[in-house]
Design an enzyme around this catalytic site. Sequence first.
Site, PDB file in Angstrom:
ATOM      1  N   ASP A  89       0.724   5.189   1.815  1.00  0.00           N
ATOM      2  CA  ASP A  89       0.011   5.777   2.946  1.00  0.00           C
ATOM      3  C   ASP A  89      -0.873   6.929   2.454  1.00  0.00           C
ATOM      4  O   ASP A  89      -0.519   7.644   1.522  1.00  0.00           O
ATOM      5  CB  ASP A  89       1.010   6.264   4.005  1.00  0.00           C
ATOM      6  CG  ASP A  89       1.696   5.095   4.713  1.00  0.00           C
ATOM      7  OD1 ASP A  89       1.189   3.957   4.620  1.00  0.00           O
ATOM      8  OD2 ASP A  89       2.745   5.327   5.355  1.00  0.00           O
ATOM      9  N   HIS A 116       4.779   0.236  -0.177  1.00  0.00           N
ATOM     10  CA  HIS A 116       5.561  -0.582   0.761  1.00  0.00           C
ATOM     11  C   HIS A 116       4.703  -1.705   1.316  1.00  0.00           C
ATOM     12  O   HIS A 116       3.476  -1.682   1.204  1.00  0.00           O
ATOM     13  CB  HIS A 116       6.152   0.286   1.875  1.00  0.00           C
ATOM     14  CG  HIS A 116       5.157   1.154   2.597  1.00  0.00           C
ATOM     15  ND1 HIS A 116       4.611   2.300   2.043  1.00  0.00           N
ATOM     16  CD2 HIS A 116       4.586   1.049   3.823  1.00  0.00           C
ATOM     17  CE1 HIS A 116       3.777   2.847   2.892  1.00  0.00           C
ATOM     18  NE2 HIS A 116       3.726   2.099   3.984  1.00  0.00           N
ATOM     19  N   ARG A 124       7.363  -8.857  15.408  1.00  0.00           N
ATOM     20  CA  ARG A 124       7.992  -7.578  15.087  1.00  0.00           C
ATOM     21  C   ARG A 124       7.076  -6.445  15.544  1.00  0.00           C
ATOM     22  O   ARG A 124       5.853  -6.608  15.558  1.00  0.00           O
ATOM     23  CB  ARG A 124       8.177  -7.516  13.568  1.00  0.00           C
ATOM     24  CG  ARG A 124       8.580  -6.179  13.009  1.00  0.00           C
ATOM     25  CD  ARG A 124       8.741  -6.270  11.493  1.00  0.00           C
ATOM     26  NE  ARG A 124       9.295  -5.047  10.950  1.00  0.00           N
ATOM     27  CZ  ARG A 124       8.558  -4.047  10.506  1.00  0.00           C
ATOM     28  NH1 ARG A 124       7.246  -4.124  10.519  1.00  0.00           N
ATOM     29  NH2 ARG A 124       9.145  -2.954  10.036  1.00  0.00           N
ATOM     30  N   HIS A 182       0.851  -1.200   0.000  1.00  0.00           N
ATOM     31  CA  HIS A 182       0.000   0.000   0.000  1.00  0.00           C
ATOM     32  C   HIS A 182       0.878   1.239   0.000  1.00  0.00           C
ATOM     33  O   HIS A 182       2.076   1.164   0.279  1.00  0.00           O
ATOM     34  CB  HIS A 182      -0.902   0.016   1.247  1.00  0.00           C
ATOM     35  CG  HIS A 182      -0.127   0.207   2.521  1.00  0.00           C
ATOM     36  ND1 HIS A 182       0.565  -0.816   3.144  1.00  0.00           N
ATOM     37  CD2 HIS A 182       0.110   1.314   3.282  1.00  0.00           C
ATOM     38  CE1 HIS A 182       1.167  -0.362   4.217  1.00  0.00           C
ATOM     39  NE2 HIS A 182       0.921   0.933   4.322  1.00  0.00           N
TER      40      HIS A 182
HETATM   41  C1  LIG Z   1      -6.685  -3.026   3.911  1.00  0.00           C
HETATM   42  C2  LIG Z   1      -6.130  -1.838   3.972  1.00  0.00           C
HETATM   43  C3  LIG Z   1      -6.376  -0.828   5.082  1.00  0.00           C
HETATM   44  C4  LIG Z   1      -5.397   0.270   4.742  1.00  0.00           C
HETATM   45  C5  LIG Z   1      -5.358   0.206   3.237  1.00  0.00           C
HETATM   46  C6  LIG Z   1      -5.180  -1.274   2.963  1.00  0.00           C
HETATM   47  O1  LIG Z   1      -5.470  -1.678   1.636  1.00  0.00           O
HETATM   48  C7  LIG Z   1      -3.744  -1.664   3.287  1.00  0.00           C
HETATM   49  C8  LIG Z   1      -3.113  -0.910   4.425  1.00  0.00           C
HETATM   50  C9  LIG Z   1      -4.010  -0.067   5.316  1.00  0.00           C
HETATM   51  C10 LIG Z   1      -3.395   1.293   5.587  1.00  0.00           C
HETATM   52  C11 LIG Z   1      -2.220   1.269   6.569  1.00  0.00           C
HETATM   53  C12 LIG Z   1      -1.758   2.684   6.777  1.00  0.00           C
HETATM   54  C13 LIG Z   1      -2.842   3.688   7.012  1.00  0.00           C
HETATM   55  O2  LIG Z   1      -3.306   3.537   8.359  1.00  0.00           O
HETATM   56  C14 LIG Z   1      -4.022   3.482   6.025  1.00  0.00           C
HETATM   57  C15 LIG Z   1      -5.084   4.583   6.215  1.00  0.00           C
HETATM   58  C16 LIG Z   1      -3.468   3.383   4.636  1.00  0.00           C
HETATM   59  O3  LIG Z   1      -3.360   4.257   3.837  1.00  0.00           O
HETATM   60  O4  LIG Z   1      -3.097   2.057   4.391  1.00  0.00           O
HETATM   61  C17 LIG Z   1      -4.534   2.078   6.167  1.00  0.00           C
HETATM   62  C18 LIG Z   1      -5.730   1.670   5.290  1.00  0.00           C
HETATM   63  C19 LIG Z   1      -7.007   1.776   6.092  1.00  0.00           C
HETATM   64  O5  LIG Z   1      -7.011   1.492   7.291  1.00  0.00           O
HETATM   65  O6  LIG Z   1      -8.029   2.153   5.514  1.00  0.00           O
HETATM   66  O1  LIG Z   2       5.458  -1.802  10.118  1.00  0.00           O
HETATM   67  C1  LIG Z   2       5.975  -1.244   9.161  1.00  0.00           C
HETATM   68  O2  LIG Z   2       7.194  -1.315   8.914  1.00  0.00           O
HETATM   69  C2  LIG Z   2       5.115  -0.491   8.178  1.00  0.00           C
HETATM   70  C3  LIG Z   2       3.835   0.017   8.762  1.00  0.00           C
HETATM   71  C4  LIG Z   2       3.024   0.717   7.724  1.00  0.00           C
HETATM   72  O3  LIG Z   2       3.302   0.674   6.570  1.00  0.00           O
HETATM   73  C5  LIG Z   2       1.849   1.481   8.138  1.00  0.00           C
HETATM   74  O4  LIG Z   2       1.485   1.460   9.339  1.00  0.00           O
HETATM   75  O5  LIG Z   2       1.261   2.134   7.269  1.00  0.00           O
HETATM   76 FE   LIG Z   3       2.244   2.228   5.451  1.00  0.00          FE
END
Ligand SMILES: C=C1C[C@]23C[C@@]1(O)CC[C@H]2[C@@]12CC[C@H](O)[C@@](C)(C(=O)O1)[C@H]2[C@@H]3C(=O)O
Ligand SMILES: O=C(O)CCC(=O)C(=O)O
Ligand SMILES: [Fe+2]
Length: 339
Positions: free
Chosen positions: A221, A275, A285, A219
Site C-alpha cells: 500500500d 499482499h 467477498r 502490491h
Molecule cells: C493496478 C494497481 C492500482 C494500485 C496499484 C496496483 O498495481 C495494484 C493495487 C492498487 C492499489 C490498491 C491500494 C491503494 O488504493 C493503491 C493506491 C495502492 O497502493 O495499490 C492502489 C493502486 C492505485 O490505485 O494506483
Molecule cells: O480486500 C483485501 O483483503 C485487501 C484490500 C487491499 O489490499 C487494498 O485495498 O489495498
Molecule cells: Fe492493499
Amino acid sequence: MEPSDPPFLTFYKKLFDNIPSTKGNDIEALHEANECDDQFEHELPLIDLSCLNQDGFRSEECKREIAEAAQQWGFFQVVNHGVSSEILENMRCEQVKAFKKPFQEKVNGIREFDFLAGNYRWGTPSATCLRQLAWSEAFHVPLTHISTMGGDTSFSTTMKQYTKIVSNLAEKLAEILAEKLGQKPGFFKENCVPSTCYIRMSRYPFCPISPQVFGLVPHTDSDFLTILHQDHVGGLELLRNGKWIAVNPKQGTLLVMIGDLFQAWSNDVYKSVEHRVVANKHFERHSVAYFLCPSYETVIESCGGSSTYRRFSFGEFREQVQDDVKRFGHKVGLPRFVL
Ligand SMILES: C=C1C[C@]23C[C@@]1(O)CC[C@H]2[C@@]12CC[C@H](O)[C@@](C)(C(=O)O1)[C@H]2[C@@H]3C(=O)O
Ligand SMILES: O=C(O)CCC(=O)C(=O)O
Ligand SMILES: [Fe+2]
C-alpha cells in the site's frame, strides 16, 4: 451473456483469449505459481489493544509487540480495537447495498451518496495480461467526502461512525510506531489530512475462472498504514520470506498493514507488506480498508538521519505510482526512490 457484474468478461475480452486451458500441465503450473503456504495455520501476530489501557508495564509490552510485528511482518491483527461488532456489521451491510446499485450508476456516480464517477474503480484498465487484472470493484471515498455527506441515511451515519473510530485508531498506532523509533509525538496529527486519507470499500465477485486471475494483484500500500476489515470468505494473502500466507478471517479482528511511506520514513525498520487477494470461484467477498495518508506536500524522508531513499513528497510518490500503473500495468513503488 456476461455472467458477472461488473462486466469483466466482455470489457477485458482480449485478456481472456488464449488463456491457459484448465486441464493438464498449464493449470498445474498456475496452481504452483499461486501456491499459498496454508497447510497449517500460521501464527500471524495478534495483538490485544486493551493492554494499552492497562498499567505501564503491560502497555509498554503491547507497544513493543506492535513495533516488533511492524518490523518482522509489516502486518498484525488487532482485537479490542474499539470498533464494535455492530458497527462492523452495519458497515458490511451498507457496503453490500452500495455495490448492488446498477453498474451504470456506479460508473457515473451514485447520486444518493454524492459519489462521482471518480469514486468508482473496477478491474485494471491498464492491464495488458490476465495476471495484471484485478477481478474486483471498489469505491474510494476520501474522509473529506464522508464528513460532508448530507442526510441522516444509514449509509452516511455508518460511514461517519466507522471512519471516526478507525481514523483515530490508525493515528494512535502510527504514533506508537513513531514513539518506538524514538520520535516525538505529533507527526501524523500534523501531516495526515482528511483530503488524502480515504476509505476503500471493495467487492470481489465470485470468479468462474478463479485460478487464472487475482481479486487484487500483489502490491504494497502507498500509505503510512492501512486498517482492513475483511468478511468471513477469505482470500487475502501476505508474502513472507518468499511464501504466500493466507490471512484466515477471524471474526471481529482488524488487520493492520504497514505501507510504503512508513517503510521510507523509518528507513526500512518497518516493512511494507506485499499482499494480494485470490479470487474465489464460488463466493463473493467484501472488505473495507482505511488508508492513513499525509497531505500531498508532506515530504517523506528518514526520521532518523541516513536513508536508503531520496526525499520525496507524497504527491510525487502517488504520481509515480499512477504513471507506472499506466505504463507497466503494475505499481513499482519504493524501489523507484532508492538512492
Ligand atoms: C493496478 C494497481 C492500482 C494500485 C496499484 C496496483 O498495481 C495494484 C493495487 C492498487 C492499489 C490498491 C491500494 C491503494 O488504493 C493503491 C493506491 C495502492 O497502493 O495499490 C492502489 C493502486 C492505485 O490505485 O494506483
Ligand atoms: O480486500 C483485501 O483483503 C485487501 C484490500 C487491499 O489490499 C487494498 O485495498 O489495498
Ligand atoms: Fe492493499
